[in-house]
Design an enzyme around this catalytic site. Structure first.
Site, PDB file in Angstrom:
ATOM      1  N   GLU A  28       2.460  -7.194  -7.304  1.00  0.00           N
ATOM      2  CA  GLU A  28       1.089  -7.396  -6.819  1.00  0.00           C
ATOM      3  C   GLU A  28       0.466  -8.701  -7.303  1.00  0.00           C
ATOM      4  O   GLU A  28      -0.352  -9.276  -6.591  1.00  0.00           O
ATOM      5  CB  GLU A  28       0.188  -6.184  -7.072  1.00  0.00           C
ATOM      6  N   ASN A  86     -19.973  -1.158   3.988  1.00  0.00           N
ATOM      7  CA  ASN A  86     -18.690  -0.936   3.324  1.00  0.00           C
ATOM      8  C   ASN A  86     -18.178   0.418   3.804  1.00  0.00           C
ATOM      9  O   ASN A  86     -18.890   1.416   3.701  1.00  0.00           O
ATOM     10  CB  ASN A  86     -18.893  -0.924   1.801  1.00  0.00           C
ATOM     11  N   GLY A  87     -16.967   0.443   4.356  1.00  0.00           N
ATOM     12  CA  GLY A  87     -16.421   1.702   4.877  1.00  0.00           C
ATOM     13  C   GLY A  87     -15.796   1.474   6.240  1.00  0.00           C
ATOM     14  O   GLY A  87     -15.514   0.329   6.612  1.00  0.00           O
ATOM     15  N   HIS A  96      23.319   5.030  -6.634  1.00  0.00           N
ATOM     16  CA  HIS A  96      23.283   5.639  -5.298  1.00  0.00           C
ATOM     17  C   HIS A  96      22.744   4.669  -4.243  1.00  0.00           C
ATOM     18  O   HIS A  96      22.366   5.082  -3.158  1.00  0.00           O
ATOM     19  CB  HIS A  96      22.431   6.917  -5.327  1.00  0.00           C
ATOM     20  N   GLU A 149       5.767   1.034 -12.734  1.00  0.00           N
ATOM     21  CA  GLU A 149       4.531   0.282 -12.987  1.00  0.00           C
ATOM     22  C   GLU A 149       4.840  -1.196 -13.261  1.00  0.00           C
ATOM     23  O   GLU A 149       4.126  -2.082 -12.798  1.00  0.00           O
ATOM     24  CB  GLU A 149       3.772   0.924 -14.158  1.00  0.00           C
ATOM     25  N   TRP A 186     -13.461  -7.218   2.700  1.00  0.00           N
ATOM     26  CA  TRP A 186     -12.013  -7.003   2.718  1.00  0.00           C
ATOM     27  C   TRP A 186     -11.726  -6.436   4.104  1.00  0.00           C
ATOM     28  O   TRP A 186     -12.163  -5.338   4.443  1.00  0.00           O
ATOM     29  CB  TRP A 186     -11.611  -6.015   1.635  1.00  0.00           C
ATOM     30  N   ARG A 214     -13.876  -6.520  -4.924  1.00  0.00           N
ATOM     31  CA  ARG A 214     -13.790  -5.493  -3.885  1.00  0.00           C
ATOM     32  C   ARG A 214     -13.291  -6.052  -2.555  1.00  0.00           C
ATOM     33  O   ARG A 214     -13.040  -5.308  -1.605  1.00  0.00           O
ATOM     34  CB  ARG A 214     -15.160  -4.843  -3.666  1.00  0.00           C
ATOM     35  N   LYS A 225       3.278  -4.163 -11.051  1.00  0.00           N
ATOM     36  CA  LYS A 225       2.486  -5.273 -11.619  1.00  0.00           C
ATOM     37  C   LYS A 225       3.060  -6.597 -11.149  1.00  0.00           C
ATOM     38  O   LYS A 225       2.336  -7.480 -10.733  1.00  0.00           O
ATOM     39  CB  LYS A 225       2.490  -5.250 -13.159  1.00  0.00           C
ATOM     40  N   LYS A 262      -9.923  -4.110  -5.482  1.00  0.00           N
ATOM     41  CA  LYS A 262      -9.924  -3.276  -6.681  1.00  0.00           C
ATOM     42  C   LYS A 262      -9.981  -1.789  -6.354  1.00  0.00           C
ATOM     43  O   LYS A 262      -9.282  -0.996  -6.939  1.00  0.00           O
ATOM     44  CB  LYS A 262     -11.095  -3.673  -7.584  1.00  0.00           C
ATOM     45  N   CYS A 275     -15.431  -3.207   0.670  1.00  0.00           N
ATOM     46  CA  CYS A 275     -16.170  -4.457   0.601  1.00  0.00           C
ATOM     47  C   CYS A 275     -17.225  -4.276  -0.479  1.00  0.00           C
ATOM     48  O   CYS A 275     -17.393  -3.180  -1.000  1.00  0.00           O
ATOM     49  CB  CYS A 275     -16.874  -4.709   1.921  1.00  0.00           C
TER      50      CYS A 275
HETATM   51  O1  M6R Z   1      -9.110   3.396  -8.586  1.00  0.00           O
HETATM   52  P1  M6R Z   1      -7.788   4.079  -8.461  1.00  0.00           P
HETATM   53  O2  M6R Z   1      -7.134   4.348  -9.746  1.00  0.00           O
HETATM   54  O3  M6R Z   1      -7.850   5.315  -7.612  1.00  0.00           O
HETATM   55  O4  M6R Z   1      -6.874   3.047  -7.675  1.00  0.00           O
HETATM   56  C1  M6R Z   1      -5.590   3.387  -7.265  1.00  0.00           C
HETATM   57  C2  M6R Z   1      -4.827   2.173  -6.800  1.00  0.00           C
HETATM   58  O5  M6R Z   1      -5.472   1.564  -5.729  1.00  0.00           O
HETATM   59  C3  M6R Z   1      -4.658   1.139  -7.920  1.00  0.00           C
HETATM   60  O6  M6R Z   1      -4.047   1.699  -9.040  1.00  0.00           O
HETATM   61  C4  M6R Z   1      -3.799  -0.033  -7.416  1.00  0.00           C
HETATM   62  O7  M6R Z   1      -2.477   0.387  -7.222  1.00  0.00           O
HETATM   63  C5  M6R Z   1      -3.885  -1.228  -8.367  1.00  0.00           C
HETATM   64  N1  M6R Z   1      -3.781  -2.428  -7.614  1.00  0.00           N
HETATM   65  C6  M6R Z   1      -2.813  -1.234  -9.378  1.00  0.00           C
HETATM   66  O8  M6R Z   1      -2.797  -2.371 -10.163  1.00  0.00           O
END
Ligand code: M6R
Length: 610
Positions: free
Chosen positions: A490, A102-103, A506, A483, A76, A27, A487, A605, A2
């Site tokens: 997400e 936050n936590g 496979h 990746e 969050w 966040r 992308k 994030k 958060c």
């Molecule tokens: O801050 P970090 O690089 O440790 O974050 C890792 C993942 O949470 C982050 O890469 C996540 O997969 C993103 N949503 C990717 O776009």
């Protein structure tokens, strides 16, 4: 995960709180709220709303809360669904104390039972609410001493900010395993989870470290450890400005950040190579003897950072001739890994706050490993856990989907791989020099790829109604495929799978038909012919093929329905150019579907909880 903010000074705190929360919305954005202490109030005034920050802003316009001391939160959800009741701040039974968190408080259930037996009335399903009732239960006339006592009762992670109407000139903040920074103003001070929330007000920052408490008043800050030892923290001056954290005319942060990739790579490289192309990584403070003593590398990371790690595995193996293991941090932390003082552990995290990666680092260190962190955020938690840090210098990334930080991470890891190669004398200096020259040309090559954005947009818009995608790649094209799929899923919510192209036969080949497009990373490489065979296998099942190919490859047009051309580069450096069309492809599909690309649903994030 958060976002929390706090203000104490001569102005109405609400303005800073809302502005700060806007910058922290990445966040979490399930609900938002704030609490202020008015001059003539005995109680705290709390306003909170379910949903995005605009809901809270509307409520504030109606109710015009006033108070020179205040705290705010954007949530969050972890414990308790998104709702107004579960939104922060939470308050005690007498409405004197308000708290944002936050936590995760892992022992909240036991604490809640205990507090309920004592007569405390809970109004939410959150773990956080136990904190404010614990403070109420233990209150001894001093807010800071009460918070200090309460920290000894808590399991889990927390960054908290607390205000109390009995002590209106004070915010008490504390942290353990969740980020918190303090901004220093004149006659006013600020608190936030992250630096961008403070930049419009101050560039002078104090970073609160784990197991520390800060007493923040309008004229000063006092930091002590949980066991009450005073701390003399140095002020850290932030170099980047608010402008760097804004959209600069782009429609979304994600698009802006995709276009910032040439600059991000340039900044990652800056100062790393001497004129004679000798590599400079002095900040790692590793001796030649130590480097030569390593017999293994272990990479840990999550999400996109993990994909950067998959690329690094191949470069470290190929160039430095060190054997490399890699794991997702959340798996690594519970494995019985074989790590000792001959293992170099590389933890990759753009935010430096990912809870699983931090836990993996602690575990690796406990087993004797030497840890290097690759991160984008100066002063982030990982930098205090690792033995050495390589900063990527990509600038702040606000879009939840990682783009520019990925390319910066990969480039930083190339530099690390070459440095290990150079120190371990595994390659002739002329070979290293050639690769370095090629790395230096990457910003211009990425610029060239960005020029085909209109073509990618036109093509992407033909796929908006697809329900499933398969992304394929081999060698370093495999992490690019992973990746590309990440992308797309997400930000557009379309199901996409990334697969090693040779593995398709496979299993996943069963999914293919005319409605499942296959995106293939098919640039020139040592496995180019193999990838063409994989494309043919997919075409034979009627799949529409989208290929990322090397400039000048006319041959590919026989196989692919759509082609995104990228400039040729060294095979192991190719992910830097091949990922860019896939970022744009995902972006344009998501935009056409009307998705919020900067703040996709259910994501945040930085994932600072397990
Ligand atoms: O801050 P970090 O690089 O440790 O974050 C890792 C993942 O949470 C982050 O890469 C996540 O997969 C993103 N949503 C990717 O776009």
């Amino acid at each position: 995960m958060c976002g929390i903010v706090g203000y104490i000074g001569e102005k109405n705190s609400v303005n800073f709180l809302i502005d700060g929360l806007k910058r922290l919305e990445y966040r979490g954005y399930d609900s938002a709220g704030l609490a202020v202490l008015g001059d003539n109030e005995n109680n705290v005034e709390v306003i909170k709303k379910n949903g995005r920050l605009d809901e809270l802003e509307r409520a504030i316009q109606k109710e015009s809360p006033q108070g020179k001391t205040g705290i705010g939160h954007t949530r969050w959800a972890t414990h308790g669904k998104p709702s107004e009741a579960n939104a922060h701040p939470h308050i005690d039974c007498k409405r004197k104390i308000a708290l944002v968190h936050n936590g995760i408080i892992e022992n909240f259930f036991t604490l809640r039972e205990y507090l309920e037996k004592k007569g405390h009335i809970f109004t939410s399903q959150t773990d956080t609410e136990v904190l404010v009732h614990l403070i109420e239960e233990n209150f001894n006339g001093s807010l800071v001493e009460t918070v200090r006592k309460v920290t000894t009762l808590l399991g889990g992670s927390f960054a908290i900010a607390v205000i109390c109407s009995l002590d209106p000139d004070l915010i008490v903040a504390a942290r353990k395993d969740s980020p918190l920074v303090i901004g220093l103003g004149e006659g006013e001070n600020f608190i936030a989870s992250d630096i961008p929330a403070l930049l419009q007000h101050t560039k002078n920052i104090l970073i609160l470290e784990d197991n520390e408490i800060a007493e923040v008043s309008r004229n000063g800050i006092r930091i002590t450890t949980f066991d009450n030892k005073p701390i003399d923290r140095k002020v850290f001056e932030v170099k980047w400005d608010v402008e760097a954290a804004e959209k600069s005319g782009y429609e979304d942060f994600m698009l802006k950040e995709i276009y910032e990739q040439p600059t991000a790579i340039h900044n990652t490289i800056l100062g790393r190579f001497k004129e004679n192309n000798e590599i400079v990584l002095d900040e790692l403070a590793l001796s030649e003897k130590e480097i030569n003593n390593f017999d293994k590398v272990f990479i840990v990371a999550c999400g996109t950072s993990y994909h950067a790690g998959l690329v690094a595995r191949q470069t470290i193996e190929r160039w430095a001739r060190l054997s490399v293991e890699i794991d997702i941090a959340s798996e690594f932390r519970y494995r019985d890994t074989v790590i000792d003082n001959k293992t170099l552990v590389i933890a990759i995290t753009q935010s430096g706050e990912t809870s699983d990666t931090i836990a993996a680092v602690r575990e690796a260190k406990r087993r004797g490993g030497r840890v290097i962190a690759v991160t984008n955020v100066v002063g982030s938690s990982i930098t205090r856990e690792a033995d050495g840090v390589i900063y990527t210098h990509a600038g702040p990334e606000i879009g939840v989907a990682a783009t520019k930080t990925l390319v910066s991470q990969i480039v930083a890891l190339y530099i690390l791989a070459l440095w290990l190669t150079q120190t371990r004398e595994q390659a002739d200096s002329s070979i290293i020099r050639k690769i370095i020259e090629e790395i230096k040309s990457l910003p211009d090559k990425v610029k060239e790829v960005l020029l085909i954005a209109p073509h990618i947009k036109e093509c992407a818009e033909k796929f908006v109604n697809c329900a499933d995608f398969l992304f394929l790649g081999r060698g370093v094209g495999y992490p690019v495929a992973l990746e590309g799929a990440l992308k797309l899923k997400e930000i557009s919510y379309i199901h996409a799978e990334g697969y090693a192209a040779g593995e398709m036969k496979h299993g996943p080949i069963a999914l293919l038909d005319k409605d499942v497009p296959v995106v293939v990373v098919a640039n020139y490489s040592s496995v180019y012919d193999k990838i063409l065979s994989n494309i043919l296998e997919a075409k034979a099942r009627d799949a529409v093929i989208v290929a990322v190919a090397t400039d000048g490859d006319e041959n590919i047009k026989q196989f692919a329905d759509y082609v995104f051309y990228v400039p040729e580069t060294h095979e192991l450096l190719s992910p830097i150019v091949t990922i860019v069309p896939l970022q744009l492809f995902a972006y344009y599909i998501a935009k056409k579907r009307g998705c919020d690309v900067d703040q996709p649903r259910n994501l945040a994030k930085s994932v600072t909880v397990e």
